[in-house]
Design a protein around this motif. Sequence first.
Motif, PDB file in Angstrom:
ATOM      1  N   TYR A 442       0.843  -1.213   0.000  1.00  0.00           N
ATOM      2  CA  TYR A 442       0.000   0.000   0.000  1.00  0.00           C
ATOM      3  C   TYR A 442       0.872   1.255   0.000  1.00  0.00           C
ATOM      4  N   ARG A 443       1.918   1.198   0.801  1.00  0.00           N
ATOM      5  CA  ARG A 443       2.843   2.332   0.895  1.00  0.00           C
ATOM      6  C   ARG A 443       3.558   2.560  -0.440  1.00  0.00           C
ATOM      7  N   ALA A 446       1.170   4.160  -2.921  1.00  0.00           N
ATOM      8  CA  ALA A 446       0.988   5.586  -2.630  1.00  0.00           C
ATOM      9  C   ALA A 446       2.192   6.404  -3.108  1.00  0.00           C
ATOM     10  N   ARG A 447       3.395   5.861  -2.920  1.00  0.00           N
ATOM     11  CA  ARG A 447       4.606   6.612  -3.342  1.00  0.00           C
ATOM     12  C   ARG A 447       4.668   6.775  -4.865  1.00  0.00           C
ATOM     13  N   GLU A 449       2.154   6.682  -7.165  1.00  0.00           N
ATOM     14  CA  GLU A 449       0.813   6.823  -7.740  1.00  0.00           C
ATOM     15  C   GLU A 449       0.827   7.437  -9.136  1.00  0.00           C
ATOM     16  N   PHE A 468      -7.280   2.255  -3.335  1.00  0.00           N
ATOM     17  CA  PHE A 468      -6.163   2.681  -2.491  1.00  0.00           C
ATOM     18  C   PHE A 468      -6.322   4.176  -2.192  1.00  0.00           C
ATOM     19  N   TYR A 469      -5.897   4.577  -0.984  1.00  0.00           N
ATOM     20  CA  TYR A 469      -6.019   5.975  -0.550  1.00  0.00           C
ATOM     21  C   TYR A 469      -4.661   6.507  -0.103  1.00  0.00           C
ATOM     22  N   ASP A 470      -4.560   7.836  -0.003  1.00  0.00           N
ATOM     23  CA  ASP A 470      -3.340   8.433   0.540  1.00  0.00           C
ATOM     24  C   ASP A 470      -3.188   8.011   1.993  1.00  0.00           C
ATOM     25  N   GLU A 471      -1.956   7.763   2.407  1.00  0.00           N
ATOM     26  CA  GLU A 471      -1.717   7.249   3.763  1.00  0.00           C
ATOM     27  C   GLU A 471      -1.939   8.299   4.838  1.00  0.00           C
ATOM     28  N   LEU A 478      -6.321   7.220  -4.762  1.00  0.00           N
ATOM     29  CA  LEU A 478      -5.173   7.444  -5.639  1.00  0.00           C
ATOM     30  C   LEU A 478      -4.875   6.278  -6.577  1.00  0.00           C
TER      31      LEU A 478
END
Length: 624
Positions: A442-443, A446-447, A449, A468-471, A478
Amino acid sequence: MPRYGASLRQSCPRSGREQGQDGTAGAPGLLWMGLVLALALALALALALSDSRVLWAPAEAHPLSPQGHPARLHRIVPRLRDVFGWGNLTCPICKGLFTAINLGLKKEPNVARVGSVAIKLCNLLKIAPPAVCQSIVHLFEDDMVEVWRRSVLSPSEACGLLLGSTCGHWDIFSSWNISLPTVPKPPPKPPSPPAPGAPVSRILFLTDLHWDHDYLEGTDPDCADPLCCRRGSGLPPASRPGAGYWGEYSKCDLPLRTLESLLSGLGPAGPFDMVYWTGDIPAHDVWHQTRQDQLRALTTVTALVRKFLGPVPVYPAVGNHESTPVNSFPPPFIEGNHSSRWLYEAMAKAWEPWLPAEALRTLRIGGFYALSPYPGLRLISLNMNFCSRENFWLLINSTDPAGQLQWLVGELQAAEDRGDKVHIIGHIPPGHCLKSWSWNYYRIVARYENTLAAQFFGHTHVDEFEVFYDEETLSRPLAVAFLAPSATTYIGLNPDGNYSGSSHVVLDHETYILNLTQANIPGAIPHWQLLYRARETYGLPNTLPTAWHNLVYRMRGDMQLFQTFWFLYHKGHPPSEPCGTPCRLATLCAQLSARADSPALCRHLMPDGSLPEAQSLWPRPLFC
């Protein structure tokens, strides 16, 4: 309900001086060693077989939690305490016992003793019919004993499982983190829509074909075994029909002729530029599969795909059913006969016409690879078995197995540096993975995207997605992963085309199905038909992450829209039981949950805004 097998209390020796007919004699420590190892093996079998019982759709409208494994274990363990009289077992004695067991196992890993007791446990717990218990124990026992011998399961962890959290913490899958480059993340940049008249690509998405070599028309589709409609299933009662010629809506897989029909009937949906094929080729007869069986499925179905698709490039991913025992994917540091080399080498040979040399090299090492189908697009195929809760080899070490996620970071950073876009394919969706693996993935998403244009997975056998969403806030969508349903369906994807500056995002997708009820009518010809187009059916402005996020919240308040989704989720054949409010919230929550064990992602779905309980609000059907 039939009672399989005898009570283990009656069958096992009553003391260390007695010997049973099966030869399980020896000192009390050795008996305990065999018993505890057999317990671990029986629990692994329960997970493998329970996940193989539902092949088409949930039998009920309340899908299974992804965190269900600990829950199932804690339901079983009290029954075992009662059976074996563990009620008076104290924590210090338990830890001393397991210390002795671990030492003894290093000196004498007696596979036969473990297997004998595990068969009795399998029967006692009614995990499967006796014949299935015996076959699957013999299939799993050698690998399971080897895993226990190598594992880092401590006495505190083992006793935490048996006696509860006051004696120890049962969490062998500890937290870990991959390293991200120090290169600053670029500001988020949503993809631009393609210009009118810009080229559009066409991708065929296949998953979970599950060919059953022993499928037999007319046999019982509701037999006692975990898989039916096959030689050995017997005939159904006179009041019920037998398995259909093309397949059956039951706990059955597919005959080869149905896969031939699928591949030969692709014309109206094509032509296709390439194919994403995300694994699970063999059937669910997991209790007596051999390596030869798995390789026959691999080569037969690969040859069938090549026959009907000809020069169209096909990019496969490794499913959890490709190996035997099922879910058994040792990390590369496991060598010799226990390793997965036999499988990866066969895949490299079968898929060599589709994959370049560097992709074949990493496929042989760990079952994953990367390549460039077009200039400006990088495709990454992940081996999601290295994130799987059912992969018992991860008991040894679950920290980024094979270094796959760190390798993924390197691939994504290189793509970002070049200005390329990336598609990721894999079998098990990230929301179904072990927590640390899932959170690290997930991380990574996000990085990167801006670089990651699309993700495609299978495994669940239903038609769904994961957002998926921003952390930082868990509120800005995103990315989205598309989860395709199993065979008797296929997906047509329309990504932005192959041209300079293409976003390579999915512009729309459509699902085609075979209606088995109609196809099995005597004299009928199977007809693969369009079930739906996503944007048209759901009224989506586009297929970007925000549109899917908004769809979930629209379905929360629009029952008719949700019922449409529920019908399509089950490929046009939903269960007869209505999906009430708990079921609906659970299903919607799953679409927002690309990160395992993260109930905060669903807090806005709850009427009062409270955090849902992970055990009650995760569908996560494990149809593996």
